[in-house]
Scaffold this motif. Structure first.
Motif, PDB file in Angstrom:
ATOM      1  N   PRO A   1      13.726 -13.753 -10.658  1.00 40.29           N
ATOM      2  CA  PRO A   1      13.876 -12.396 -10.119  1.00 40.29           C
ATOM      3  C   PRO A   1      12.633 -11.566 -10.421  1.00 40.29           C
ATOM      4  N   VAL A   2      12.391 -10.557  -9.608  1.00 38.53           N
ATOM      5  CA  VAL A   2      11.273  -9.647  -9.866  1.00 38.53           C
ATOM      6  C   VAL A   2      11.618  -8.796 -11.089  1.00 38.53           C
ATOM      7  N   LYS A   3      10.794  -8.873 -12.105  1.00 31.91           N
ATOM      8  CA  LYS A   3      11.069  -8.173 -13.353  1.00 31.91           C
ATOM      9  C   LYS A   3       9.926  -7.225 -13.680  1.00 31.91           C
ATOM     10  N   ASN A   4      10.236  -5.955 -13.892  1.00 31.36           N
ATOM     11  CA  ASN A   4       9.196  -5.017 -14.291  1.00 31.36           C
ATOM     12  C   ASN A   4       8.933  -5.163 -15.786  1.00 31.36           C
ATOM     13  N   LEU A   5       7.664  -5.171 -16.146  1.00 32.15           N
ATOM     14  CA  LEU A   5       7.243  -5.328 -17.534  1.00 32.15           C
ATOM     15  C   LEU A   5       6.933  -3.989 -18.190  1.00 32.15           C
ATOM     16  N   ASP A   6       7.143  -2.927 -17.438  1.00 34.31           N
ATOM     17  CA  ASP A   6       6.876  -1.569 -17.918  1.00 34.31           C
ATOM     18  C   ASP A   6       7.826  -0.651 -17.151  1.00 34.31           C
ATOM     19  N   LYS A   7       8.301   0.389 -17.802  1.00 33.14           N
ATOM     20  CA  LYS A   7       9.259   1.280 -17.132  1.00 33.14           C
ATOM     21  C   LYS A   7       8.648   1.955 -15.914  1.00 33.14           C
TER      22      LYS A   7
ATOM     23  N   ARG B   1       0.847  -1.206   0.000  1.00 34.29           N
ATOM     24  CA  ARG B   1       0.000   0.000   0.000  1.00 34.29           C
ATOM     25  C   ARG B   1       0.874   1.245   0.000  1.00 34.29           C
ATOM     26  N   GLY B   2       0.641   2.070  -1.012  1.00 34.28           N
ATOM     27  CA  GLY B   2       1.389   3.323  -1.114  1.00 34.28           C
ATOM     28  C   GLY B   2       1.234   3.922  -2.496  1.00 34.28           C
ATOM     29  N   GLU B   3       1.834   5.064  -2.691  1.00 35.72           N
ATOM     30  CA  GLU B   3       1.724   5.778  -3.962  1.00 35.72           C
ATOM     31  C   GLU B   3       2.673   5.190  -5.007  1.00 35.72           C
ATOM     32  N   GLY B   4       2.236   5.263  -6.276  1.00 42.43           N
ATOM     33  CA  GLY B   4       3.111   4.962  -7.394  1.00 42.43           C
ATOM     34  C   GLY B   4       3.360   3.495  -7.676  1.00 42.43           C
ATOM     35  N   LEU B   5       2.487   2.611  -7.199  1.00 41.90           N
ATOM     36  CA  LEU B   5       2.679   1.181  -7.419  1.00 41.90           C
ATOM     37  C   LEU B   5       2.031   0.726  -8.726  1.00 41.90           C
ATOM     38  N   SER B   6       2.668  -0.208  -9.398  1.00 36.75           N
ATOM     39  CA  SER B   6       2.178  -0.755 -10.659  1.00 36.75           C
ATOM     40  C   SER B   6       2.111  -2.270 -10.571  1.00 36.75           C
ATOM     41  N   ASP B   7       1.163  -2.867 -11.296  1.00 44.21           N
ATOM     42  CA  ASP B   7       1.064  -4.328 -11.312  1.00 44.21           C
ATOM     43  C   ASP B   7       1.756  -4.951 -12.522  1.00 44.21           C
ATOM     44  N   LYS B   8       2.511  -4.182 -13.260  1.00 47.35           N
ATOM     45  CA  LYS B   8       3.210  -4.703 -14.440  1.00 47.35           C
ATOM     46  C   LYS B   8       4.508  -5.390 -14.020  1.00 47.35           C
ATOM     47  N   LEU B   9       4.347  -6.486 -13.296  1.00 47.68           N
ATOM     48  CA  LEU B   9       5.474  -7.255 -12.771  1.00 47.68           C
ATOM     49  C   LEU B   9       5.313  -8.728 -13.153  1.00 47.68           C
ATOM     50  N   ALA B  10       6.416  -9.360 -13.489  1.00 49.80           N
ATOM     51  CA  ALA B  10       6.391 -10.786 -13.814  1.00 49.80           C
ATOM     52  C   ALA B  10       6.410 -11.621 -12.534  1.00 49.80           C
TER      53      ALA B  10
END
Length: 401
Positions: A188-194, A166-175
């Motif tokens: 590893p935690v990989k972001n799918l979007d910048k 919970r917080g500001e600026g979080l995205s669910d575009k994670l593998a």
């Protein structure tokens, strides 16, 4: 494919009741006996519906595509699973009645076992008991705050848990970090979007903290995360079909999905028998019931053919209650196939039966794969099942002049 928007224009109301009974992972493959689990099981109460029934197969997504439980249920409810992608994290979290906000990011977690080299030896930590999992969540993994992001780690059932950031600026575009099979390291935690770089950093740190706190525990000494998701907007089941609908399910994920689409989730016990008792107690209050049976899927994933047969037979004993209630339309199917010989979800089409007074009955004598393969329904999309249920209940008007 007929859309929900199209059906909504045709829907009408009456007093007829529809029950959709979903055996999770129902479809199977033959073992050394030459029979599937459904063909091996004795299910006289299920077979009573064949007297006014028609059988076939359904494809949850499309031929050849192996579905997860989330999109497969989305299709069963008449939604396009390619348009409405719903993460498991959101579904599990809604299923345990967490007060989820638009700001939150959820993930589904597994307590797992790894060796000293970080190789996953059991993705489910031996399916540890729910009370042990709850202790890990409520004691060992509590009070984790990372760069102002607060976390909630909540038990779901057995080895499963939900983690909410919970917080500001979080995205669910994670593998996913779950490799989906043993013998590999966690991914590893990989972001799918910048725009998800910050989220990937937070989740990576959470996993490091969790692994450090769990390192001396057995068999649950690590965590695997998947299904990162935020809240979504989705058309409501009741508005689309004009059905007062209720869900009866033992596992939180399925309660969460039902709640997300607008069904009322009924409180029930901890057994299949209690689910059907809940149906009986509430039968006069609703037009549509979704009943979920989980044990067929977990036994299939474990490769336990005989346990899956036993789960079908246990459910069939309780289905006597459904026979006695005699709803206008009964749909019996699965969300996907989980053959025990495959040890997991598969792409095979799913057995399907629709039983109703005005059904055009086929020659099926029992509900199983061999009968379904020659059944009158043929092989249809799971998205079509709701339209057939509504039509057989007299709840769809004619299209056109």
């Amino acid at each position: 494919m007929i859309t929900q928007e199209f059906l909504k224009k045709l829907v009408t109301t009456n007093e007829n009741k529809i029950v959709m009974l979903v055996f999770d992972g129902l479809g199977g493959l033959p073992n050394e006996t030459g029979k599937t689990e459904l063909e091996s099981a004795k299910h006289p109460n299920l077979d009573k519906f064949i007297e006014n029934g028609i059988c076939g197969f359904s494809d949850p997504i499309a031929p050849g595509i192996t579905p997860g439980s989330g999109p497969a249920h989305v299709a069963l409810f008449g939604y396009n699973p390619l348009e409405h992608e719903i993460g498991r994290g959101l579904l599990d979290t809604l299923g345990i009645d967490f007060d989820f906000t638009k700001q939150d990011l959820a993930a589904r977690g597994n307590f797992a076992t790894c060796d000293k080299n970080g190789i996953i030896t059991d993705r489910r930590a031996g399916r540890i008991a729910s009370d042990k999992s709850a202790r890990f969540c409520n004691e060992i993994l509590k009070d984790i705050v990372i760069e102002g992001i607060k976390t909630f780690v909540l038990p779901v059932k057995e080895h499963r848990f939900s983690v909410i950031f919970r917080g500001e600026g979080l995205s669910d575009k994670l593998a996913d970090t779950d490799p989906q099979k043993e013998g590999l390291k966690a991914l590893p935690v990989k972001n799918l979007d910048k725009n998800a770089e910050f989220s990937a950093k937070i989740v990576t740190k959470f996993i490091q903290i969790a692994n450090d706190r769990l390192k001396n525990e057995q068999p649950a000494n690590t965590v695997l995360l998947r299904g990162f998701s935020k809240m979504i907007d989705i058309p409501q089941f009741t508005d689309t079909y004009q059905l007062k609908s209720a869900a009866i399910a033992l596992y939180p994920m399925y309660r969460g999905l039902a709640r997300l689409v607008g069904m009322e989730v009924l409180k029930t016990g901890t057994t299949i028998e209690s689910e059907f008792q809940t149906l009986k107690e509430n039968f006069n209050k609703y037009d549509f019931f979704f009943i979920h049976i989980k044990q067929t899927d977990s036994s299939g994933e474990d490769g336990d053919f005989s346990r899956k047969v036993k789960a079908i037979e246990e459910a069939d004993a309780s289905i006597k209650t459904l026979v006695e209630l005699n709803p206008s339309v009964v749909v019996v199917t699965g969300d996907h196939s989980t053959p025990a010989v495959w040890h997991g979800h598969s792409w095979h089409p799913v057995p399907l039966m629709i039983s109703a007074k005005f059904c055009r009955k086929d020659n099926s004598k029992s509900f199983n794969e061999k009968e379904c393969i020659t059944g009158g329904l043929g092989r249809i999309s799971a998205q079509s099942i709701m339209a057939l249920a509504l039509a057989n209940a007299g709840k769809l008007n004619k299209y056109g002049a």
